[in-house]
Motif scaffolding. Structure first.
Motif, mmCIF file in Angstrom:
data_model
loop_
_atom_site.group_PDB
_atom_site.id
_atom_site.type_symbol
_atom_site.label_atom_id
_atom_site.label_comp_id
_atom_site.label_asym_id
_atom_site.label_seq_id
_atom_site.Cartn_x
_atom_site.Cartn_y
_atom_site.Cartn_z
ATOM 1 N N SER A 83 0.814 -1.207 0.000
ATOM 2 C CA SER A 83 0.000 0.000 0.000
ATOM 3 C C SER A 83 0.858 1.272 0.000
ATOM 4 O O SER A 83 0.573 2.226 -0.716
ATOM 5 C CB SER A 83 -0.936 0.001 1.210
ATOM 6 N N SER A 84 1.931 1.280 0.809
ATOM 7 C CA SER A 84 2.824 2.444 0.844
ATOM 8 C C SER A 84 4.076 2.256 -0.001
ATOM 9 O O SER A 84 4.886 3.170 -0.114
ATOM 10 C CB SER A 84 3.234 2.740 2.291
ATOM 11 N N MET A 85 4.252 1.071 -0.561
ATOM 12 C CA MET A 85 5.391 0.742 -1.421
ATOM 13 C C MET A 85 6.715 1.073 -0.743
ATOM 14 O O MET A 85 7.508 1.893 -1.221
ATOM 15 C CB MET A 85 5.270 1.448 -2.774
ATOM 16 N N ASP A 86 6.968 0.449 0.389
ATOM 17 C CA ASP A 86 8.235 0.597 1.081
ATOM 18 C C ASP A 86 8.505 -0.668 1.882
ATOM 19 O O ASP A 86 7.657 -1.569 1.968
ATOM 20 C CB ASP A 86 8.239 1.831 1.985
ATOM 21 N N TYR A 87 9.695 -0.731 2.445
ATOM 22 C CA TYR A 87 10.077 -1.855 3.293
ATOM 23 C C TYR A 87 11.030 -1.352 4.359
ATOM 24 O O TYR A 87 11.617 -0.270 4.236
ATOM 25 C CB TYR A 87 10.704 -2.989 2.478
ATOM 26 N N GLU A 88 11.204 -2.144 5.414
ATOM 27 C CA GLU A 88 11.996 -1.734 6.570
ATOM 28 C C GLU A 88 13.183 -2.666 6.746
ATOM 29 O O GLU A 88 13.070 -3.883 6.547
ATOM 30 C CB GLU A 88 11.141 -1.725 7.838
ATOM 31 N N ALA A 131 15.603 6.612 0.872
ATOM 32 C CA ALA A 131 15.140 6.452 2.253
ATOM 33 C C ALA A 131 13.989 7.397 2.546
ATOM 34 O O ALA A 131 14.021 8.575 2.186
ATOM 35 C CB ALA A 131 16.287 6.707 3.224
ATOM 36 N N LYS A 132 12.965 6.869 3.207
ATOM 37 C CA LYS A 132 11.889 7.701 3.727
ATOM 38 C C LYS A 132 12.191 8.183 5.143
ATOM 39 O O LYS A 132 11.813 9.281 5.528
ATOM 40 C CB LYS A 132 10.574 6.920 3.717
ATOM 41 N N SER A 165 11.944 3.272 0.182
ATOM 42 C CA SER A 165 10.890 3.152 -0.824
ATOM 43 C C SER A 165 11.240 2.048 -1.819
ATOM 44 O O SER A 165 12.414 1.792 -2.108
ATOM 45 C CB SER A 165 10.704 4.480 -1.566
ATOM 46 N N CYS A 166 10.211 1.414 -2.315
ATOM 47 C CA CYS A 166 10.386 0.327 -3.284
ATOM 48 C C CYS A 166 9.219 0.379 -4.257
ATOM 49 O O CYS A 166 8.090 -0.006 -3.902
ATOM 50 C CB CYS A 166 10.462 -1.024 -2.578
ATOM 51 N N TYR A 167 9.467 0.881 -5.455
ATOM 52 C CA TYR A 167 8.388 0.934 -6.442
ATOM 53 C C TYR A 167 8.076 -0.480 -6.917
ATOM 54 O O TYR A 167 8.967 -1.244 -7.288
ATOM 55 C CB TYR A 167 8.771 1.810 -7.625
ATOM 56 N N MET A 168 6.806 -0.831 -6.876
ATOM 57 C CA MET A 168 6.364 -2.179 -7.234
ATOM 58 C C MET A 168 5.398 -2.107 -8.408
ATOM 59 O O MET A 168 4.466 -1.304 -8.405
ATOM 60 C CB MET A 168 5.668 -2.851 -6.046
ATOM 61 N N PHE A 169 5.615 -2.966 -9.368
ATOM 62 C CA PHE A 169 4.635 -3.176 -10.425
ATOM 63 C C PHE A 169 3.812 -4.399 -10.046
ATOM 64 O O PHE A 169 4.334 -5.505 -9.931
ATOM 65 C CB PHE A 169 5.317 -3.381 -11.775
ATOM 66 N N ASP A 209 21.374 -15.203 9.275
ATOM 67 C CA ASP A 209 20.796 -16.489 8.861
ATOM 68 C C ASP A 209 19.333 -16.639 9.256
ATOM 69 O O ASP A 209 18.585 -17.371 8.599
ATOM 70 C CB ASP A 209 21.604 -17.645 9.472
ATOM 71 N N GLU A 210 18.906 -15.989 10.306
ATOM 72 C CA GLU A 210 17.543 -16.169 10.798
ATOM 73 C C GLU A 210 16.550 -15.155 10.224
ATOM 74 O O GLU A 210 15.401 -15.111 10.654
ATOM 75 C CB GLU A 210 17.528 -16.069 12.324
ATOM 76 N N VAL A 211 16.984 -14.358 9.269
ATOM 77 C CA VAL A 211 16.086 -13.360 8.676
ATOM 78 C C VAL A 211 15.098 -14.060 7.746
ATOM 79 O O VAL A 211 15.501 -14.763 6.812
ATOM 80 C CB VAL A 211 16.881 -12.292 7.918
ATOM 81 N N GLU A 212 13.806 -13.889 8.000
ATOM 82 C CA GLU A 212 12.747 -14.442 7.167
ATOM 83 C C GLU A 212 11.649 -13.399 6.999
ATOM 84 O O GLU A 212 11.350 -12.642 7.927
ATOM 85 C CB GLU A 212 12.149 -15.720 7.783
ATOM 86 N N LEU A 213 11.053 -13.387 5.839
ATOM 87 C CA LEU A 213 9.959 -12.467 5.556
ATOM 88 C C LEU A 213 8.647 -13.237 5.586
ATOM 89 O O LEU A 213 8.568 -14.366 5.084
ATOM 90 C CB LEU A 213 10.140 -11.805 4.187
ATOM 91 N N PRO A 214 7.589 -12.662 6.159
ATOM 92 C CA PRO A 214 6.336 -13.410 6.290
ATOM 93 C C PRO A 214 5.636 -13.664 4.959
ATOM 94 O O PRO A 214 4.995 -14.690 4.796
ATOM 95 C CB PRO A 214 5.483 -12.502 7.196
ATOM 96 N N GLN A 215 5.740 -12.749 3.998
ATOM 97 C CA GLN A 215 5.006 -12.898 2.742
ATOM 98 C C GLN A 215 5.909 -13.040 1.526
ATOM 99 O O GLN A 215 5.399 -13.124 0.407
ATOM 100 C CB GLN A 215 4.078 -11.695 2.527
#
Length: 481
Positions: A83-88, A131-132, A165-169, A209-215
């Motif tokens: 929705s905001s096209m960004d990531y942390e 960066a935002k 910010s991350c522009y997504m198509f 090594d333990e970094v995982e993204l939920p989606q």
């Protein structure tokens, strides 16, 4: 206790306290004897830096550009928002360069932390172009670190939380792959004054090594370096590209399976009796509204983009199929109602002809009664049968003759008329039987229903094949569910 005794106790306590301090000082001097020179060099370096304006000038003012080598360690990769096209991100940003002004005679590396000390040294003015927001961690104090070795090599490390910010198509959402970047540049120094590059003796971008993204599934990380052109000059540019493959498990459970079940539920209407209009209409309208509600909820998770996504195409396809089932019943019920109306008209005509015959028979019986007025009392009974196909419609006419009245009063005895069939709900079988095989429209409606029982599932299967061929499932779509 008297006064002399108190004075003796106090003097003894003071003597013991002084003796304890002397012992501690002797212990500290013995412990720091070998490293006293080290601390003196640190203080000497800090005092020299404090008397100059070293923090305002880069190490090589005249000559070659300052080379700054960078390394990034990713500590956490948080949620990616469509929705905001960004990531942390939470990262450790490390920068290394050589500053000949910071050479010292100590045998060990000088370690300095704290933001107040950092103002005394020159550090690169790097910033994240996409960066935002950027936050330096400050628990328990600012997470800044500066290491200076005797040769003047400097390592500067800080811990940051970034919202980039991350522009997504989203044309293939949720079967999409997104490329998100992290871009790093110098704000003041162009490439003639400062050059950025990745560290060569270690991995440029490291991830825990333990970094995982939920989606998402992190398919790959690529680092790159190039030159960015501005009006103020050419600036070296470091970047990191994250290849993210969306996990399809959530959308399969929340969108594809429920919508497919709603489409299959709409097919049940073609198996219901045509005359059961409330059941078939309620089933069609309910499935249409359920799909519209689900599509609205899915669309609310995305930004207000002008193009259609893959999930939009799927939901519109399901809505069209459900609406097609409802439209099919509209056509079928129209044909059924037309046949039912024709049957009602034929029924009215039969009733009208029967009423006319009954009146004609009554007039004939009345005329015969007038001819028999001379007889004292005669009772005439006439039985007639209708010829409209209903053998049970029997009309019985009795003509009592009253000689004193001088006239004949006919009386009709008839079986109570049937309830008007057009107000009843007739099934297709009853309508075929009652219509004497005149069922052209009704047979057409039944054929459409039988055809729809095969056509609707078949067209849904064909559309599914076309959909999943045009929007193929990615390799790692089900790696993280």
């Amino acid at each position: 206790m008297d006064y002399p005794t108190v004075m003796v106790v106090i003097s003894n306590a003071v003597l013991v306290h002084a003796l304890t301090i002397d012992i501690l000082l002797m212990h500290v001097s013995m412990t720091l004897g070998s490293s006293g020179e080290y601390f003196r060099e640190d203080l000497k370096l800090l005092s020299q830096i404090g008397d100059t304006q070293m923090s305002k000038l880069r190490p090589t003012v005249r000559g070659e550009p300052t080379v700054v080598s960078c390394n990034i360690n990713i500590n956490s990769f948080d949620s990616v928002s469509e929705s905001s096209m960004d990531y942390e991100l939470t990262i450790f940003l490390r920068q290394a360069w050589h500053d000949p002004r910071l050479r010292h005679n100590s045998t060990s590396t000088i370690v300095i932390n704290g933001g107040d000390v950092m103002d005394m040294f020159w550090v690169p003015d790097l910033f994240f172009t996409n960066a935002k927001s950027v936050t330096i961690h400050s628990t328990p104090k600012e997470n800044l670190l500066l290491r200076i070795d005797p040769s003047g090599n400097v390592l500067y490390s800080l811990r940051l939380s970034l919202v980039l910010s991350c522009y997504m198509f989203l044309g293939k959402f949720p079967m999409d792959t997104q490329e998100c970047h992290m871009q790093l540049e110098s704000y003041s120094y162009n490439m003639n004054e400062l050059v950025l590059k990745w560290l060569t003796n270690t991995t440029a971008v490291e991830i825990h090594d333990e970094v995982e993204l939920p989606q998402y599934y992190l398919e790959g990380i690529k680092e790159f370096a190039n030159v960015t052109h501005y009006m103020t000059g050419d600036f070296t540019h470091l970047g990191v590209s994250f290849s993210l493959v969306r996990s399809l498990g959530f959308y399969v459970l929340q969108a594809y399976v429920p919508s497919s079940l709603l489409v299959a539920l709409s097919w049940l209407s073609v198996w219901v009796e045509i005359s059961a209009a409330p059941a078939r209409v309620a089933l069609g309208v309910t499935t249409v509204l359920a799909l519209v509600t689900q599509a609205t909820w899915l669309r609310s998770q995305l930004p207000k983009i002008a193009y259609a996504t893959a999930i939009d195409v799927w939901m519109v396809t399901c809505q069209v199929l459900v609406f097609l089932a409802l439209l099919e019943y509209s056509v079928v019920y129209y044909l059924y109602s037309f046949e039912k109306g024709q049957y009602a008209e034929r029924r009215k005509k039969r009733e009208y002809r029967r009423t006319i015959r009954m009146r004609e028979n009554s007039m004939k019986d009345a005329h015969k009664g007038e001819n028999q007025m001379t007889s004292p009392k005669v009772s005439a009974r006439t039985v007639s049968y209708e010829d409209d196909g209903d053998s049970n419609n029997v009309v019985v006419t009795e003509t009592p003759v009253n000689s004193t009245a001088g006239r004949v009063r006919p009386r009709l005895k008839e079986r109570p008329p049937l309830v008007r069939q057009e107000t009843q709900v007739l099934t297709t079988a009853e309508l075929i039987y009652a219509s004497n095989d005149r069922t052209d429209y009704l047979c057409l409606a039944l054929r459409i229903d039988r055809f729809s029982r095969i056509f609707l599932p078949l067209i849904f299967c064909i559309l599914c094949i076309l959909y999943w061929s045009f929007y193929p499932i990615q390799k790692h779509s089900f790696s993280v569910i």
